[in-house]
Motif scaffolding. Structure first.
Motif, PDB file in Angstrom:
ATOM      1  N   PHE A  39       0.826  -1.195   0.000  1.00 57.64           N
ATOM      2  CA  PHE A  39       0.000   0.000   0.000  1.00 57.64           C
ATOM      3  C   PHE A  39       0.868   1.256   0.000  1.00 57.64           C
ATOM      4  O   PHE A  39       0.593   2.226  -0.717  1.00 57.64           O
ATOM      5  CB  PHE A  39      -0.957  -0.030   1.195  1.00 57.64           C
ATOM      6  CG  PHE A  39      -2.134   0.888   1.082  1.00 57.64           C
ATOM      7  CD1 PHE A  39      -2.787   1.101  -0.120  1.00 57.64           C
ATOM      8  CD2 PHE A  39      -2.603   1.537   2.199  1.00 57.64           C
ATOM      9  CE1 PHE A  39      -3.878   1.959  -0.216  1.00 57.64           C
ATOM     10  CE2 PHE A  39      -3.699   2.396   2.120  1.00 57.64           C
ATOM     11  CZ  PHE A  39      -4.330   2.610   0.906  1.00 57.64           C
ATOM     12  N   VAL A  40       1.939   1.255   0.789  1.00 58.44           N
ATOM     13  CA  VAL A  40       2.864   2.389   0.834  1.00 58.44           C
ATOM     14  C   VAL A  40       3.556   2.557  -0.518  1.00 58.44           C
ATOM     15  O   VAL A  40       3.625   3.667  -1.062  1.00 58.44           O
ATOM     16  CB  VAL A  40       3.899   2.209   1.966  1.00 58.44           C
ATOM     17  CG1 VAL A  40       5.073   3.169   1.808  1.00 58.44           C
ATOM     18  CG2 VAL A  40       3.232   2.409   3.318  1.00 58.44           C
ATOM     19  N   ASN A  42       2.512   1.590  -3.371  1.00 58.26           N
ATOM     20  CA  ASN A  42       1.497   2.016  -4.327  1.00 58.26           C
ATOM     21  C   ASN A  42       1.285   3.531  -4.254  1.00 58.26           C
ATOM     22  O   ASN A  42       1.223   4.208  -5.284  1.00 58.26           O
ATOM     23  CB  ASN A  42       0.183   1.279  -4.054  1.00 58.26           C
ATOM     24  CG  ASN A  42      -0.927   1.691  -4.982  1.00 58.26           C
ATOM     25  OD1 ASN A  42      -0.892   1.409  -6.171  1.00 58.26           O
ATOM     26  ND2 ASN A  42      -1.925   2.370  -4.449  1.00 58.26           N
ATOM     27  N   GLN A  43       1.177   4.058  -3.037  1.00 56.71           N
ATOM     28  CA  GLN A  43       0.972   5.501  -2.873  1.00 56.71           C
ATOM     29  C   GLN A  43       2.161   6.286  -3.438  1.00 56.71           C
ATOM     30  O   GLN A  43       1.980   7.304  -4.108  1.00 56.71           O
ATOM     31  CB  GLN A  43       0.759   5.854  -1.400  1.00 56.71           C
ATOM     32  CG  GLN A  43      -0.523   5.318  -0.812  1.00 56.71           C
ATOM     33  CD  GLN A  43      -1.761   5.827  -1.533  1.00 56.71           C
ATOM     34  OE1 GLN A  43      -1.888   7.007  -1.839  1.00 56.71           O
ATOM     35  NE2 GLN A  43      -2.676   4.927  -1.825  1.00 56.71           N
ATOM     36  N   ALA A  47       2.355   8.893  -6.732  1.00 60.54           N
ATOM     37  CA  ALA A  47       2.608  10.286  -6.351  1.00 60.54           C
ATOM     38  C   ALA A  47       3.421  11.010  -7.428  1.00 60.54           C
ATOM     39  O   ALA A  47       4.222  10.389  -8.134  1.00 60.54           O
ATOM     40  CB  ALA A  47       3.366  10.326  -5.023  1.00 60.54           C
ATOM     41  N   GLN A  50       7.052  10.411  -7.752  1.00 63.64           N
ATOM     42  CA  GLN A  50       7.158   9.224  -6.890  1.00 63.64           C
ATOM     43  C   GLN A  50       7.794   9.554  -5.537  1.00 63.64           C
ATOM     44  O   GLN A  50       8.604   8.797  -5.003  1.00 63.64           O
ATOM     45  CB  GLN A  50       7.888   8.093  -7.610  1.00 63.64           C
ATOM     46  CG  GLN A  50       7.113   7.661  -8.837  1.00 63.64           C
ATOM     47  CD  GLN A  50       7.670   6.463  -9.541  1.00 63.64           C
ATOM     48  OE1 GLN A  50       8.881   6.249  -9.567  1.00 63.64           O
ATOM     49  NE2 GLN A  50       6.793   5.663 -10.123  1.00 63.64           N
ATOM     50  N   ASP A  56       2.081  13.249   4.736  1.00 62.81           N
ATOM     51  CA  ASP A  56       1.032  12.998   3.739  1.00 62.81           C
ATOM     52  C   ASP A  56       0.888  11.504   3.461  1.00 62.81           C
ATOM     53  O   ASP A  56      -0.219  10.997   3.316  1.00 62.81           O
ATOM     54  CB  ASP A  56       1.327  13.739   2.434  1.00 62.81           C
ATOM     55  CG  ASP A  56       1.238  15.253   2.591  1.00 62.81           C
ATOM     56  OD1 ASP A  56       0.560  15.710   3.541  1.00 62.81           O
ATOM     57  OD2 ASP A  56       1.848  15.952   1.777  1.00 62.81           O
ATOM     58  N   LEU A  57       2.018  10.818   3.398  1.00 62.75           N
ATOM     59  CA  LEU A  57       1.990   9.371   3.179  1.00 62.75           C
ATOM     60  C   LEU A  57       1.293   8.670   4.338  1.00 62.75           C
ATOM     61  O   LEU A  57       0.457   7.786   4.122  1.00 62.75           O
ATOM     62  CB  LEU A  57       3.414   8.842   3.003  1.00 62.75           C
ATOM     63  CG  LEU A  57       3.569   7.357   2.710  1.00 62.75           C
ATOM     64  CD1 LEU A  57       2.820   6.948   1.450  1.00 62.75           C
ATOM     65  CD2 LEU A  57       5.048   7.002   2.585  1.00 62.75           C
ATOM     66  N   GLN A  60      -2.396   9.142   3.928  1.00 62.80           N
ATOM     67  CA  GLN A  60      -2.929   8.374   2.803  1.00 62.80           C
ATOM     68  C   GLN A  60      -3.120   6.895   3.141  1.00 62.80           C
ATOM     69  O   GLN A  60      -4.048   6.266   2.654  1.00 62.80           O
ATOM     70  CB  GLN A  60      -2.011   8.481   1.575  1.00 62.80           C
ATOM     71  CG  GLN A  60      -2.051   9.818   0.898  1.00 62.80           C
ATOM     72  CD  GLN A  60      -3.370  10.077   0.204  1.00 62.80           C
ATOM     73  OE1 GLN A  60      -3.927   9.201  -0.427  1.00 62.80           O
ATOM     74  NE2 GLN A  60      -3.868  11.280   0.337  1.00 62.80           N
ATOM     75  N   VAL A  61      -2.229   6.351   3.949  1.00 56.44           N
ATOM     76  CA  VAL A  61      -2.321   4.920   4.273  1.00 56.44           C
ATOM     77  C   VAL A  61      -2.959   4.653   5.632  1.00 56.44           C
ATOM     78  O   VAL A  61      -3.062   3.509   6.064  1.00 56.44           O
ATOM     79  CB  VAL A  61      -0.946   4.207   4.167  1.00 56.44           C
ATOM     80  CG1 VAL A  61      -0.401   4.289   2.759  1.00 56.44           C
ATOM     81  CG2 VAL A  61       0.054   4.758   5.168  1.00 56.44           C
TER      82      VAL A  61
END
Length: 139
Positions: A39-40, A42-43, A47, A50, A56-57, A60-61
């Motif tokens: 998941f991390v 992927n975010q 982004a 990248q 923010d991360l 998001q998760v």
């Protein structure tokens, strides 16, 4: 919906989450990552450039700042992510997807796709669409 039905639905969702973790997480294991790491990655992959601010991360998760740090430290040690200074604010660090992290993510993405398709193979396209719409109402 009665309280008992709502409680039963929540239990069903928790059981589904467990099933997803076992099946999809198992498919990711061959890439050396679990669902949280995927998941991390992927975010970060999605982004701009990248890279993202650590805070923010975390948001998001769905992790706390300390939770994202605990998750990122091993990823940084094995070279999947890199810490970068923020040119605009020295107090804020950025997390960037490394070249190795990008490759692991892209390989894992294939396994994730196959495992996800297998998980929902009993549904037709209309049922999947309805299920997706219902989930989005809760999210």
């Amino acid at each position: 919906m009665s309280k008992n039905r709502e409680e039963g639905l929540v239990m069903d969702i928790i059981n589904l989450q467990s099933k997803i973790q076992k099946r999809v997480g198992g498919a990711l294991f061959v890439h050396g990552i679990g669902l949280s790491e995927y998941f991390v990655l992927n975010q970060l992959y999605l982004a701009p450039k990248q890279k993202m601010r650590r805070s923010d991360l975390a948001e998001q998760v769905g992790l706390s700042p300390s939770g994202i740090t605990r998750l990122l430290n091993p990823l940084e040690k094995v070279g999947l992510v890199e810490k970068e200074p923020n040119p605009r604010d020295a107090r804020v660090s950025l997390v960037a997807l490394s070249a190795a992290g990008k490759q692991v993510y892209e390989d894992a993405q294939i396994s994730f796709g196959f495992a996800s398709a297998d998980l929902f193979k009993q549904f037709d396209a209309k049922q999947l669409s309805t299920f997706s719409k219902l989930l989005k109402v809760l999210l």
